[in-house]
Design a protein around this motif. Structure first.
Motif, mmCIF file in Angstrom:
data_model
loop_
_atom_site.group_PDB
_atom_site.id
_atom_site.type_symbol
_atom_site.label_atom_id
_atom_site.label_comp_id
_atom_site.label_asym_id
_atom_site.label_seq_id
_atom_site.Cartn_x
_atom_site.Cartn_y
_atom_site.Cartn_z
ATOM 1 N N ALA A 1 0.820 -1.216 0.000
ATOM 2 C CA ALA A 1 0.000 0.000 0.000
ATOM 3 C C ALA A 1 0.850 1.261 0.000
ATOM 4 C CB ALA A 1 -0.911 0.002 1.224
ATOM 5 N N ILE A 2 0.282 2.294 -0.595
ATOM 6 C CA ILE A 2 0.955 3.585 -0.718
ATOM 7 C C ILE A 2 -0.083 4.690 -0.544
ATOM 8 C CG2 ILE A 2 0.625 3.612 -3.244
ATOM 9 C CD1 ILE A 2 3.362 4.977 -3.483
ATOM 10 N N ARG A 3 0.316 5.812 0.028
ATOM 11 C CA ARG A 3 -0.617 6.942 0.153
ATOM 12 C C ARG A 3 -0.816 7.612 -1.203
ATOM 13 N NH1 ARG A 3 -0.349 9.860 5.832
ATOM 14 N NH2 ARG A 3 -0.362 7.991 7.117
ATOM 15 N N GLN A 4 -2.057 7.939 -1.513
ATOM 16 C CA GLN A 4 -2.397 8.618 -2.763
ATOM 17 C C GLN A 4 -3.423 9.716 -2.462
ATOM 18 O OE1 GLN A 4 -1.312 7.635 -6.337
ATOM 19 N NE2 GLN A 4 0.261 7.178 -4.826
ATOM 20 N N PRO A 5 -3.568 10.692 -3.371
ATOM 21 C CA PRO A 5 -4.563 11.739 -3.147
ATOM 22 C C PRO A 5 -5.972 11.141 -3.035
ATOM 23 C CG PRO A 5 -3.123 12.294 -4.992
ATOM 24 C CD PRO A 5 -2.792 10.895 -4.596
ATOM 25 N N ARG A 6 -6.774 11.668 -2.111
ATOM 26 C CA ARG A 6 -8.129 11.160 -1.909
ATOM 27 C C ARG A 6 -8.979 11.318 -3.178
ATOM 28 N NH1 ARG A 6 -13.198 12.113 0.668
ATOM 29 N NH2 ARG A 6 -13.042 14.343 0.309
ATOM 30 N N SER A 7 -8.640 12.374 -3.968
ATOM 31 C CA SER A 7 -9.400 12.624 -5.203
ATOM 32 C C SER A 7 -9.263 11.468 -6.208
ATOM 33 C CB SER A 7 -8.897 13.914 -5.860
ATOM 34 O OG SER A 7 -7.509 13.803 -6.113
ATOM 35 N N MET A 8 -8.246 10.616 -6.017
ATOM 36 C CA MET A 8 -8.038 9.504 -6.962
ATOM 37 C C MET A 8 -8.550 8.169 -6.405
ATOM 38 S SD MET A 8 -4.206 10.522 -8.123
ATOM 39 C CE MET A 8 -3.889 9.092 -9.135
ATOM 40 N N GLU B 1 -5.631 12.436 1.903
ATOM 41 C CA GLU B 1 -4.967 11.260 1.334
ATOM 42 C C GLU B 1 -5.709 9.999 1.768
ATOM 43 O OE1 GLU B 1 -0.295 11.800 0.654
ATOM 44 O OE2 GLU B 1 -0.849 11.733 2.765
ATOM 45 N N ILE B 2 -5.524 8.937 0.951
ATOM 46 C CA ILE B 2 -6.049 7.614 1.318
ATOM 47 C C ILE B 2 -4.887 6.629 1.237
ATOM 48 C CG2 ILE B 2 -8.475 7.871 0.644
ATOM 49 C CD1 ILE B 2 -6.774 6.259 -1.991
ATOM 50 N N LEU B 3 -5.074 5.464 1.845
ATOM 51 C CA LEU B 3 -4.083 4.397 1.705
ATOM 52 C C LEU B 3 -4.564 3.507 0.570
ATOM 53 C CD1 LEU B 3 -1.488 3.434 3.003
ATOM 54 C CD2 LEU B 3 -2.838 1.995 4.541
ATOM 55 N N GLU C 1 -13.449 8.243 3.342
ATOM 56 C CA GLU C 1 -12.818 9.171 4.287
ATOM 57 C C GLU C 1 -11.317 9.206 4.064
ATOM 58 O OE1 GLU C 1 -13.531 8.721 8.508
ATOM 59 O OE2 GLU C 1 -15.687 8.529 8.058
ATOM 60 N N GLY C 2 -10.711 10.362 4.358
ATOM 61 C CA GLY C 2 -9.259 10.455 4.258
ATOM 62 C C GLY C 2 -8.586 9.830 5.468
ATOM 63 N N LEU C 3 -7.263 9.818 5.458
ATOM 64 C CA LEU C 3 -6.525 9.242 6.584
ATOM 65 C C LEU C 3 -6.621 10.169 7.798
ATOM 66 C CD1 LEU C 3 -3.367 8.060 4.602
ATOM 67 C CD2 LEU C 3 -5.034 6.587 5.763
ATOM 68 N N PRO C 4 -6.645 9.602 8.992
ATOM 69 C CA PRO C 4 -6.780 10.442 10.189
ATOM 70 C C PRO C 4 -5.703 11.530 10.271
ATOM 71 C CG PRO C 4 -6.869 8.101 10.761
ATOM 72 C CD PRO C 4 -6.576 8.177 9.298
ATOM 73 N N ASP C 5 -4.467 11.190 9.895
ATOM 74 C CA ASP C 5 -3.395 12.185 10.001
ATOM 75 C C ASP C 5 -3.220 12.995 8.718
ATOM 76 O OD1 ASP C 5 -2.344 10.260 8.364
ATOM 77 O OD2 ASP C 5 -0.389 10.161 9.344
ATOM 78 N N SER C 6 -4.038 12.701 7.690
ATOM 79 C CA SER C 6 -3.899 13.413 6.416
ATOM 80 C C SER C 6 -5.205 13.267 5.630
ATOM 81 C CB SER C 6 -2.710 12.804 5.642
ATOM 82 O OG SER C 6 -2.552 13.433 4.411
#
Ligand code: ADQ
Length: 417
Positions: free
Chosen positions: A155-162, A198-200, A190-195
């Motif tokens: 897994a990698i963080r990516q923009p929530r819009s994607m 972003e999503i995972l 939902e986005g990541l709690p600390d960001s």
């Protein structure tokens, strides 16, 4: 072949059957993993190089859609010494079970179950073939063995819009993290709690314990209410069973990488992202370093003469800046900047190529201009013609123009004025 870590027998399966609809016209008659990248590579070379550099030398490539040039590339480029029992084998859809071709990516593996049975590995590493990156899968396998999980998802963080392009992962607060929920291509997670923006995202690379994978594929095959898809059906089933962990790509350290290219991963699934990844490559200080020879990206090296730059007859000197130029190219009195020239491209006097990606055998004749364009194999730009300069004119001539204004011309097209 035993994995360097954990002493497990590993079989790697590369999923290479994708259509790549959003890369049209480049995928009009080739599978997405066979799409050229960076001048002399095909997309699949990145996944295969990663697998082989990770020390996994029993590799099955599952192909389906328009697989002719992909099969040819894999069998020519990735022929391996059989001496140690190593192989890279491409397996086209065979309609082995019933009349259907592979339904989804899980079905592709299910229909090739005989290969898993023959090899009888402890671990199966399943990777996609559509991305540009470096990754040492042996580190992911080591974590998989340590956690004792049945399934591990990179897994990698990516923009929530994607988010709607990815499997989106929600994890428990443990380390390594257990997957709590896996949603394939959700619209507004939902986005990541600390960001929050972003999503995972799942990278589409998985490690499975062999017996668990075989059982999951069998039960998936017996059901009618599934798309037989790895991301859509198989991984969520492992998550529901509480048996899936995430592997954080940030933990992956590849020999020879720098702080700058650590964690580089590009999904080049759309024409704009494909073009942008090329412009990154030819930028002054690219993030992705093709020249890292400690983790080489392998490809087919055809015997070709060296690239040549000459002052044409009654012409100006060739000038090439911030560009990559492959063997067999001749630049005669042309000016080239921020471009990728693939093998055997020919540029003639007073022509200009700027911000463009030219595939094999493209010819640009005298006084012609190519600007912000991707020209597929064998495109011919006649004397004085322009491509990519006037986007409306490009559309009128039937060439594809992306939202961000990149002109894409399909294989073998003779450009008209
Ligand atoms: P996608 O890439 O959209 O999402 P998919 O189209 O199934 O999923 O492609 C995954 C890989 O499988 C690609 O390498 C493709 O070439 C291959 N493939 C697809 N259909 C196949 C078939 N029938 N036979 C053989 N190979 C096939 C996936 C995951 C997401 C994840 C993203 C990351 O489903 O969860 O986030 O990859 O980009």
């Amino acid at each position: 072949m035993y994995n360097r870590r954990g002493h497990k027998k590993v079989l790697a399966i590369v999923l290479a059957g994708g259509e790549g609809k959003r890369l049209m016209p480049l995928t009009a008659d080739r599978a997405k993993p066979a799409v050229p990248f960076g001048g002399n590579y095909r997309l699949i070379d990145f996944a295969l190089s990663n697998v082989v550099n990770s020390g996994f030398l029993k590799v099955v490539v599952l192909t389906q859609y328009k697989s002719h040039s992909l099969d040819r590339h894999v069998s020519r480029t990735w022929r391996m010494s059989q001496m140690l029992g190593n192989y890279v084998t491409n397996v086209p859809a065979q309609q082995r079970i019933g009349k259907e071709w592979y339904r989804g990516s899980a079905d592709a593996i299910y229909q090739s179950m005989n290969l898993i049975r023959d090899e009888d590995p402890d671990i199966v590493v399943v990777v996609g073939a559509d991305h540009v990156y470096r990754m040492d899968f042996s580190q992911m396998v080591a974590q998989h063995v340590d956690t004792g999980a049945a399934c591990t998802v990179a897994a990698i963080r990516q923009p929530r819009s994607m988010a709607d392009q990815f499997g989106v992962i929600d994890v428990e607060p443990s380390n390594p993290a257990k997957i709590r929920e896996f949603l394939e291509k959700p619209t507004d997670p939902e986005g990541l709690p600390d960001s929050p923006e972003e999503i995972l995202a799942s990278m589409g690379n998985y490690v499975f314990t062999k017996d668990a994978l075989v059982a999951a594929l069998e039960s998936d095959n017996a059901r009618d209410d599934t798309k037989h898809d790895m991301g859509g059906d198989i991984v969520p089933a492992f998550v529901d069973a509480g048996d899936a962990y995430v592997y954080d790509f940030r933990d992956n350290v590849v020999p020879g990488e720098t702080e700058r290219d650590h964690g580089y991963w590009r999904d080049v699934g759309t024409m704009d992202s494909y073009y942008d990844a090329h412009m990154e490559l030819v930028s002054l200080n690219p993030v992705f370093n093709l020249y890292n020879m400690e983790w080489p990206i392998f490809t087919q090296m055809e015997s070709l003469p060296p690239a040549k730059f000459v002052t044409g007859m009654a012409s100006r000197a060739a000038k090439v800046t911030n560009s990559t130029v492959c063997p067999g190219v001749v630049v005669s009195g042309a000016e080239v900047s921020t471009s990728v020239l693939s093998p055997r491209v020919k540029l003639n006097s007073y022509s200009t190529v700027e911000g463009s990606v030219l595939f094999d055998d493209v010819v640009v004749h005298r006084n012609a201009t190519v600007h912000k364009a991707v020209l597929d194999k064998g495109v011919d730009v006649p004397e004085g013609a322009m491509v990519g300069v006037d986007k409306e004119h490009d559309r009128a001539r039937g060439y594809y123009v992306t939202d961000s204004g990149i002109t894409v011309v399909g294989k073998g097209v003779q450009i008209v004025h």
